[in-house]
Design a protein around this motif. Structure first.
Motif, short mmCIF file in Angstrom:
data_model
loop_
_atom_site.label_atom_id
_atom_site.label_comp_id
_atom_site.label_asym_id
_atom_site.label_seq_id
_atom_site.Cartn_x
_atom_site.Cartn_y
_atom_site.Cartn_z
N TYR A 1 0.83 -1.14 -0.06
CA TYR A 1 -0.02 -0.04 -0.01
C TYR A 1 0.98 1.13 0.11
N LYS A 2 0.20 2.40 -0.21
CA LYS A 2 0.83 3.61 -0.18
C LYS A 2 0.06 4.52 0.74
N MET A 3 0.78 4.90 1.67
CA MET A 3 0.03 5.86 2.78
C MET A 3 0.90 6.82 3.49
N ASN A 4 0.49 7.99 3.48
CA ASN A 4 1.16 9.17 4.00
C ASN A 4 0.92 9.09 5.63
N TYR A 5 1.95 8.69 6.31
CA TYR A 5 1.82 8.61 7.75
C TYR A 5 1.85 9.85 8.53
N GLU A 6 2.40 10.87 7.82
CA GLU A 6 2.73 12.23 8.57
C GLU A 6 0.80 12.68 8.56
N GLU A 7 0.12 12.43 7.65
CA GLU A 7 -1.07 13.09 7.86
C GLU A 7 -1.97 12.34 8.87
N MET A 8 -1.55 10.90 8.93
CA MET A 8 -2.29 10.14 10.03
C MET A 8 -1.56 10.68 11.63
N ILE A 9 -0.34 10.97 11.53
CA ILE A 9 0.35 11.47 12.72
C ILE A 9 -0.44 12.81 13.17
N ARG A 10 -0.68 13.53 12.25
CA ARG A 10 -1.28 14.93 12.36
C ARG A 10 -2.70 14.77 12.90
N ALA A 11 -3.46 13.72 12.34
CA ALA A 11 -4.74 13.52 12.75
C ALA A 11 -4.73 13.10 14.19
N HIS A 12 -3.81 12.54 14.58
CA HIS A 12 -3.42 11.97 15.97
C HIS A 12 -3.30 12.95 16.80
N ILE A 13 -2.52 13.81 16.69
CA ILE A 13 -2.11 15.16 17.45
C ILE A 13 -3.51 15.96 17.56
#
Length: 419
Positions: A131-143
């Motif tokens: 898969y391709k996934m931008n973890y930075e966007e997920m981390i931002r949502a977490h914060i």
């Protein structure tokens, strides 16, 4: 969020027993995929493309090839100051040595590494997903949501939901319940095995989990339910792109075929999100004047003199004149001799398919190699380093394994060699 605040930990130590002979001598994340990649390339590349520069790779089963492949992280531009790819196998400590007992225990045993890195957040990932996934966007949502843990989720068909860890959520995607493989799921939101944790919260949970003698030391079975029971805030991060767990023969074959059939979903030439890999230096591929190659993927070092249809070929594959290859996945160094016809076959490193061999989806008959437990849909699998006898007939759903006790007159293996 700064880069130093995040460390990624890739769980890459599983045996992958459902892949049969393909993982006899190789960890599942190191299995070739898509002509020029290994399975772990996707998770590693996601980390780099997401701006994560400290990546731990937790290896255990058959680690040599995987450790050598990852090396110092150079193909992913991680071999520089204040960055790095770190191989983290189990090791002896204070007079005892423990194998990783589960996914959570693997992180627990590396808490010193994480404490030294001193991250605010850690991303826990699997090394066997495409898969391709931008973890930075997920981390931002977490914060932004003030979560203690965030789980990536994907909607799966309702009939497949009982195969997954399923989450129930409130309207704001706060997780209220997590059920591992429920018989009667109330949701079709499945966990992808992609987690973001606030490290201080996870560290306490890992220590508590380790003291529980009844725990499986697993994120899905133990850590996530524990955090929910403690009243921690867990959030779901919805993902809608292409994602496949390639843990079975069928899923590995299907995902390779998706490269050819669904290129808009699994685009491997996307310059905005490159998939990096470590490739041997080989001469350019060659297609002979009488050869035919239709809707296939091949890479450096391939020499094609026969007919290749809808197949994925890794480096240094040779298809001789008069050979026919359809719907196949051929790993590096495979040779298909003249007159051979193979369909829906996965052939491991260096194996030589002899002259006039017939194998795969449209071949019927009885065979000691038929393995319907691991092989389905007509797919045949060949172990690495085999020479298949000239004229052998190998029916659909066979797994050609050199360790299988077969009467000489029924064996299709002429010889074996080290690869």
């Amino acid at each position: 969020m700064t880069k130093a605040e995040v460390v990624a930990m890739i769980l890459a130590g599983g045996q992958g027993s459902r892949l049969g002979v393909l993982t006899k001598k190789l960890a599942k994340p190191a299995v070739p995929f898509g002509s020029r990649y290994r399975i772990i390339d996707f998770t590693m590349s996601n980390c780099v493309n997401s701006g994560i520069e400290i990546v731990g790779v937790l290896s255990q089963y058959q680690p040599l090839a995987l450790n050598t492949y990852v090396g110092n992280g150079h193909p992913w531009d991680l071999d520089r100051n204040n960055a790095g790819a770190y191989i983290l196998p189990p090791y002896q400590r204070s007079g005892k040595s423990d194998w990783y007992k589960g996914t959570a225990n693997a992180i627990y045993q590396n808490r010193d590494f994480l404490d030294d890195a001193n991250p605010t957040y850690i991303v826990v990932l699997s090394g066997d997903h495409i898969y391709k996934m931008n973890y930075e966007e997920m981390i931002r949502a977490h914060i932004e949501k003030g979560a203690d843990a965030t789980l990536a989720v994907i909607e799966v068909p309702w009939e497949e939901a009982p195969r997954f860890g399923i989450l129930n959520t409130k309207s704001d995607d706060v997780i209220t319940e997590f059920v591992e493989k429920p018989a009667n799921p109330e949701s079709n939101l499945a966990s992808m095995g992609v987690y973001v944790f606030t490290w201080s919260v996870l560290r306490e949970a890992l220590i508590e989990d380790e003291t529980n003698p009844d725990s499986s030391n697993d994120f899905g079975k133990n850590i996530v339910p524990m955090l929910l029971n403690q009243g921690k805030k867990l959030s779901a991060y919805r993902y809608a792109g292409y994602w496949k767990d390639v843990g079975t023969i069928a899923s590995l074959w299907e995902t390779n075929m998706d490269i050819l059939d669904r290129p808009e979903e699994i685009n491997l030439v996307d310059r905005s999100w490159r998939i990096y890999s470590r490739n041997p230096v080989k001469p350019s591929h060659f297609i002979g004047p009488d050869a035919s190659v239709v809707n296939s993927a091949l890479t450096d070092g391939c020499r094609i003199y026969g007919n290749v249809v809808h197949s994925v070929l890794s480096n240094s594959v040779v298809v001789e004149k008069g050979a026919y290859v359809k719907d196949c996945v051929l790993f590096p160094g495979v040779v298909v001799k003249a007159g051979a016809s193979i369909e829906r076959c996965i052939v491991d490193f260096g194996t030589i398919i002899g002259k006039d061999v017939s194998a795969g989806a449209n071949v019927s008959g009885e065979s000691p190699y038929i393995n319907k437990k691991l092989c389905s849909g007509g797919i045949c699998v060949f172990e690495r380093g085999l020479v298949i006898k000239e004229g052998a007939i190998i029916p659909a759903n066979s797994m050609v394994d050199s360790d299988l006790k077969v009467a000489p007159e029924k064996s299709v293996i002429e010889s074996t060699f080290r690869v």
